[in-house]
Design a protein around this motif. Structure first.
Motif, PDB file in Angstrom:
ATOM      1  N   ILE A 149       0.873  -1.174   0.000  1.00 15.37           N
ATOM      2  CA  ILE A 149       0.000   0.000   0.000  1.00 15.37           C
ATOM      3  C   ILE A 149       0.914   1.230   0.000  1.00 15.37           C
ATOM      4  CG2 ILE A 149      -1.831   1.231   1.225  1.00 15.37           C
ATOM      5  CD1 ILE A 149      -2.463  -1.544   2.554  1.00 15.37           C
ATOM      6  N   GLN A 151       0.902   4.434   0.218  1.00 14.47           N
ATOM      7  CA  GLN A 151       0.854   5.527   1.182  1.00 14.47           C
ATOM      8  C   GLN A 151       0.740   5.056   2.633  1.00 14.47           C
ATOM      9  OE1 GLN A 151       1.393   8.669   0.130  1.00 14.47           O
ATOM     10  NE2 GLN A 151       1.614   7.749  -1.899  1.00 14.47           N
ATOM     11  N   ASP A 152       0.978   3.776   2.871  1.00 14.45           N
ATOM     12  CA  ASP A 152       0.895   3.251   4.240  1.00 14.45           C
ATOM     13  C   ASP A 152       1.839   4.051   5.143  1.00 14.45           C
ATOM     14  OD1 ASP A 152       0.949   1.701   6.617  1.00 14.45           O
ATOM     15  OD2 ASP A 152       0.553  -0.127   5.487  1.00 14.45           O
ATOM     16  N   VAL A 174      -4.136  -7.363  -2.756  1.00 15.47           N
ATOM     17  CA  VAL A 174      -4.568  -6.494  -1.663  1.00 15.47           C
ATOM     18  C   VAL A 174      -5.302  -5.317  -2.289  1.00 15.47           C
ATOM     19  CG1 VAL A 174      -3.856  -5.113   0.322  1.00 15.47           C
ATOM     20  CG2 VAL A 174      -2.579  -7.188  -0.283  1.00 15.47           C
ATOM     21  N   ASN A 176      -6.741  -2.795  -1.018  1.00 19.08           N
ATOM     22  CA  ASN A 176      -6.355  -1.500  -0.438  1.00 19.08           C
ATOM     23  C   ASN A 176      -5.260  -0.829  -1.248  1.00 19.08           C
ATOM     24  OD1 ASN A 176      -7.247  -3.477   1.654  1.00 19.08           O
ATOM     25  ND2 ASN A 176      -7.167  -1.697   3.016  1.00 19.08           N
ATOM     26  N   GLY A 177      -4.437  -1.610  -1.895  1.00 24.44           N
ATOM     27  CA  GLY A 177      -3.289  -1.072  -2.621  1.00 24.44           C
ATOM     28  C   GLY A 177      -3.548  -0.778  -4.083  1.00 24.44           C
ATOM     29  N   VAL A 179      -4.461   1.560  -6.392  1.00 22.77           N
ATOM     30  CA  VAL A 179      -4.623   3.018  -6.405  1.00 22.77           C
ATOM     31  C   VAL A 179      -5.743   3.460  -7.332  1.00 22.77           C
ATOM     32  CG1 VAL A 179      -3.478   5.215  -6.887  1.00 22.77           C
ATOM     33  CG2 VAL A 179      -2.185   3.341  -5.830  1.00 22.77           C
ATOM     34  N   THR A 182      -9.199   2.231  -5.465  1.00 20.64           N
ATOM     35  CA  THR A 182      -9.473   2.442  -4.049  1.00 20.64           C
ATOM     36  C   THR A 182      -9.453   3.914  -3.668  1.00 20.64           C
ATOM     37  OG1 THR A 182      -8.575   0.282  -3.441  1.00 20.64           O
ATOM     38  CG2 THR A 182      -8.691   1.923  -1.707  1.00 20.64           C
ATOM     39  N   LEU A 185      -7.710   5.642   2.649  1.00 20.43           N
ATOM     40  CA  LEU A 185      -6.492   4.930   3.037  1.00 20.43           C
ATOM     41  C   LEU A 185      -6.558   4.364   4.450  1.00 20.43           C
ATOM     42  CD1 LEU A 185      -3.452   4.199   2.616  1.00 20.43           C
ATOM     43  CD2 LEU A 185      -2.922   6.486   3.524  1.00 20.43           C
ATOM     44  N   VAL A 200      -3.216   1.389   8.827  1.00 20.26           N
ATOM     45  CA  VAL A 200      -3.940   0.542   7.887  1.00 20.26           C
ATOM     46  C   VAL A 200      -3.771  -0.893   8.358  1.00 20.26           C
ATOM     47  CG1 VAL A 200      -4.222  -0.160   5.480  1.00 20.26           C
ATOM     48  CG2 VAL A 200      -3.399   2.150   6.021  1.00 20.26           C
ATOM     49  N   PHE A 203      -8.157  -5.058   5.915  1.00 26.22           N
ATOM     50  CA  PHE A 203      -7.886  -5.273   4.494  1.00 26.22           C
ATOM     51  C   PHE A 203      -9.016  -6.020   3.800  1.00 26.22           C
ATOM     52  CE2 PHE A 203      -3.857  -5.497   6.849  1.00 26.22           C
ATOM     53  CZ  PHE A 203      -3.187  -4.419   6.286  1.00 26.22           C
TER      54      PHE A 203
END
Length: 247
Positions: A149, A151-152, A174, A176-177, A179, A182, A185, A200, A203
């Motif tokens: 991810i 920007q984690d 994943v 969440n990752g 971009v 999604t 964040l 984060v 998930f």
């Protein structure tokens, strides 16, 4: 449409959850940390409710609600030392295993943490061997870091390494990752004496064959739809929010 969140005690947030499910027209919803000690406390019309409640913990509790029309079938329930649910549904011509659970805390003994991720991987491997697609929606209590991810805000944690191994060995995605698909964040925001912590740790993870079927994923890090307790007391209304954001 799938909704997933950590309730941080569902007892007094049950009606709010039902309102959220109706608002988003969710066919499936997963909830961690229900804090129920017995099954059957949560019911919802037109949904089959599956639950896992750890036998050796006072808190915790995992719940999965699935619209009856999807003809959900329980495949496996883990509840001895951790919570993990596996339910199969059929959508169009696809048979899908939906998995949800409450990941071990980072400060648990490594043997306890490994058991959870080993069991999760075994269920994924079984689904693959049987030709089933996989959707995992859970509070993993793990930080995957920028590798998964971008920007984690945290680097990969110890639990994150265990989860990453499962993801990589089975070529999972994943969500969440992604971009391009999604929005949002942060899945957990907590106020502490050191300030506000944002991380984060919740998930949505799918098998690779489902990626093209994903339209969008929204993480409510603006907290417009956070699960909220409104409990009348002698002194007024006890108002509190979950520290997790709805996905």
């Amino acid at each position: 449409n799938i909704l997933s969140t950590n309730a941080c005690d569902l007892k007094h947030k049950a009606e709010d959850l039902k309102n959220k499910v109706r608002y988003f027209n969710s066919a499936v919803f997963s909830v961690q940390e229900t804090h129920f000690r017995k099954k059957g406390k949560f019911r919802m019309k037109d949904y089959h409710i599956f639950e896992s409640i750890r036998k050796n913990k006072e808190k915790g509790g995992t719940l999965l609600g699935v619209q009856i029309g999807l003809k959900p079938v329980l495949v496996k329930e883990y509840n001895e030392t951790f919570e993990l649910l596996v339910v199969e549904v059929k959508i169009a011509n696809k048979e899908i295993r939906i998995m949800t659970g409450y990941g071990p805390q980072e400060n648990w003994e490594i043997s306890e943490r490994t058991t959870f991720y080993t069991s999760l991987e075994e269920e994924i491997a079984t689904a693959e061997l049987q030709g089933r697609s996989v959707i995992i929606a859970m509070d993993a209590n793990a930080k995957l870091g920028p590798k998964f991810i971008a920007q984690d805000p945290y680097e990969q944690s110890s639990n994150g390494k265990l989860l990453a191994g499962v993801i990589e060995r089975h070529a999972l995605c994943v969500v969440n990752g992604l971009v391009e698909k999604t929005k949002g964040l942060i899945t957990r925001q907590k106020h502490t004496v050191q300030g506000e912590q944002k991380s984060v740790i919740d998930f949505v993870i799918t098998s690779s064959d489902l990626v093209n079927h994903i339209t969008e994923m929204h993480i409510d890090d603006d907290r417009f739809h956070v699960l909220t307790k409104n409990l009348k007391t002698k002194t007024g209304i006890d108002y509190s929010e979950s520290d997790h954001n709805i996905i």
